[in-house]
Design a protein around this motif. Structure first.
Motif, short mmCIF file in Angstrom:
data_model
loop_
_atom_site.label_atom_id
_atom_site.label_comp_id
_atom_site.label_asym_id
_atom_site.label_seq_id
_atom_site.Cartn_x
_atom_site.Cartn_y
_atom_site.Cartn_z
N SER A 135 0.81 -1.30 -0.06
CA SER A 135 -0.01 -0.07 -0.08
C SER A 135 0.73 1.27 0.00
O SER A 135 0.59 2.13 0.77
N ALA A 136 1.82 1.12 -0.99
CA ALA A 136 2.81 2.54 -0.87
C ALA A 136 2.10 3.34 -2.32
O ALA A 136 1.79 2.97 -3.08
N SER A 137 2.83 4.52 -1.59
CA SER A 137 2.64 5.47 -3.14
C SER A 137 3.58 5.28 -4.26
O SER A 137 4.62 4.91 -4.02
N ALA A 138 3.22 5.96 -5.38
CA ALA A 138 4.24 5.78 -6.38
C ALA A 138 5.49 6.64 -6.14
O ALA A 138 5.58 7.60 -5.35
N GLY A 139 6.54 6.07 -6.39
CA GLY A 139 8.04 6.66 -5.91
C GLY A 139 8.45 6.25 -4.59
O GLY A 139 9.51 6.65 -4.11
N THR A 140 7.85 5.15 -3.84
CA THR A 140 8.63 4.62 -2.85
C THR A 140 9.37 3.81 -3.10
O THR A 140 9.24 2.87 -3.76
N THR A 141 10.53 3.95 -2.42
CA THR A 141 11.59 2.95 -2.35
C THR A 141 11.53 2.00 -1.37
O THR A 141 11.25 2.08 0.02
N ILE A 142 11.53 0.73 -1.68
CA ILE A 142 11.13 -0.47 -0.52
C ILE A 142 12.47 -1.18 -0.73
O ILE A 142 12.82 -1.88 -1.82
N THR A 143 13.13 -1.45 0.47
CA THR A 143 14.39 -2.41 0.55
C THR A 143 13.96 -3.62 1.35
O THR A 143 13.19 -3.57 2.09
N TYR A 144 14.39 -4.64 0.66
CA TYR A 144 14.19 -5.95 1.61
C TYR A 144 15.63 -6.67 2.14
O TYR A 144 16.89 -6.33 1.52
N LYS A 145 15.40 -7.09 3.58
CA LYS A 145 16.59 -7.76 4.10
C LYS A 145 16.21 -9.07 4.67
O LYS A 145 14.86 -9.40 4.78
N ILE A 146 17.25 -9.87 4.79
CA ILE A 146 16.77 -10.94 5.37
C ILE A 146 17.52 -11.12 6.85
O ILE A 146 18.71 -10.85 7.08
N TYR A 147 16.64 -11.42 7.72
CA TYR A 147 17.08 -11.34 9.28
C TYR A 147 17.33 -12.82 9.57
O TYR A 147 16.74 -13.91 8.95
N GLY A 148 18.18 -13.24 10.66
CA GLY A 148 18.17 -14.66 11.05
C GLY A 148 18.26 -14.70 12.51
O GLY A 148 18.81 -13.81 12.98
N ARG A 149 18.25 -15.75 13.11
CA ARG A 149 18.39 -15.98 14.39
C ARG A 149 18.49 -17.58 14.66
O ARG A 149 18.07 -18.42 14.13
N GLU A 150 19.63 -17.96 15.69
CA GLU A 150 19.64 -18.98 16.24
C GLU A 150 18.70 -19.40 17.04
O GLU A 150 18.44 -18.83 18.02
N ALA A 151 17.71 -20.54 16.68
CA ALA A 151 16.63 -20.84 17.57
C ALA A 151 16.86 -21.76 18.76
O ALA A 151 16.50 -21.72 19.86
N VAL A 152 17.81 -22.81 18.32
CA VAL A 152 18.21 -23.65 19.28
C VAL A 152 19.95 -24.02 19.03
O VAL A 152 20.38 -24.48 17.84
N GLY A 153 20.86 -23.89 19.80
CA GLY A 153 22.19 -24.01 19.56
C GLY A 153 22.80 -25.00 20.65
O GLY A 153 22.07 -25.75 21.24
N PRO A 154 24.22 -24.96 20.82
CA PRO A 154 24.91 -23.78 20.52
C PRO A 154 25.60 -24.07 19.07
O PRO A 154 26.12 -24.77 18.73
N THR A 155 25.49 -22.95 18.26
CA THR A 155 25.91 -22.94 16.91
C THR A 155 25.98 -21.53 16.29
O THR A 155 25.24 -20.65 16.72
N SER A 156 26.26 -21.60 15.13
CA SER A 156 26.26 -20.12 14.33
C SER A 156 25.31 -20.53 13.13
O SER A 156 25.34 -21.91 12.65
N ILE A 157 24.82 -19.57 12.72
CA ILE A 157 23.99 -19.77 11.51
C ILE A 157 24.71 -18.99 10.25
O ILE A 157 25.09 -18.03 10.37
N TYR A 158 24.32 -19.34 8.91
CA TYR A 158 25.33 -18.76 7.81
C TYR A 158 23.79 -18.52 6.82
O TYR A 158 22.97 -19.32 6.59
N LEU A 159 24.29 -17.62 6.14
CA LEU A 159 23.49 -17.22 4.84
C LEU A 159 24.38 -16.94 3.64
O LEU A 159 25.37 -16.07 3.90
#
Length: 178
Positions: A135-159
């Motif tokens: 529901s954005a007006s014309a001329g609106t710049t929309i940026t997309y990002k990927i978020y991440g989280r470790e839900a059960v660890g212990p470890t690192s997550i990678y993208l």
């Protein structure tokens, strides 16, 4: 504003542009449900071991050309969670947009590495895929990002852990007329 009402619009049947209806440069034909523009981008990866969602990558942006258009967004990236010999490991990934200051998940993915002795098997998510109606007006710049989280660890997550092979993520956005 003037309105012309026609039942059919057809091009001439001969010549270099036979059977074409041409919209001149600088003009836009808006037909509901049709693609207005296409945007693609590539992005690189990141890692985290945070148990709270953190921004991992910026996938790319689009600037809308029509008010209230819909955006068909596909963000493809390898998602990975490390392994642990003491526990199953789990991660959550989410696609978010700048329209709501990255506060809401548009699409979420889970990645799990189940422990089997000293090795495990990994469940990898599919590409993020959403028909976004910002529901954005014309001329609106929309940026997309990927978020991440470790839900059960212990470890690192990678993208996009490219393992030295030059892996990259791909973003495709189609703006669709309302």
């Amino acid at each position: 504003m003037s309105t012309i009402k026609v039942e059919n619009l057809t091009g001439i049947t001969s010549g270099a542009n036979a059977n074409k209806v041409i919209v001149p440069a600088g003009q836009t034909l808006i037909a509901p449900g049709h693609t207005i523009q296409a945007v693609t981008a590539t992005f690189s990866g990141a890692s985290t071991n945070s148990s709270s969602y953190v921004a991992m990558v910026t996938c790319g942006s689009i600037t809308t050309t029509v008010a209230n258009s819909k955006l068909l967004v596909t963000a493809a990236a390898q998602m990975q969670v490390g392994k642990s010999t003491s526990a199953d490991t789990k991660a959550a990934y989410a696609l978010r947009s700048s329209v709501d200051s990255y506060a809401a998940n548009l699409h979420t993915q889970a990645v799990v590495n189940y422990r089997e002795s000293n090795v495990g098997w990994q469940q990898q998510g599919m590409p993020f895929h959403i028909l976004h109606s910002p529901s954005a007006s014309a001329g609106t710049t929309i940026t997309y990002k990927i978020y991440g989280r470790e839900a059960v660890g212990p470890t690192s997550i990678y993208l996009i852990d490219g393992w030295g092979l030059g892996g990259e993520g791909k973003l495709s956005i189609l703006e669709i007329a309302p």
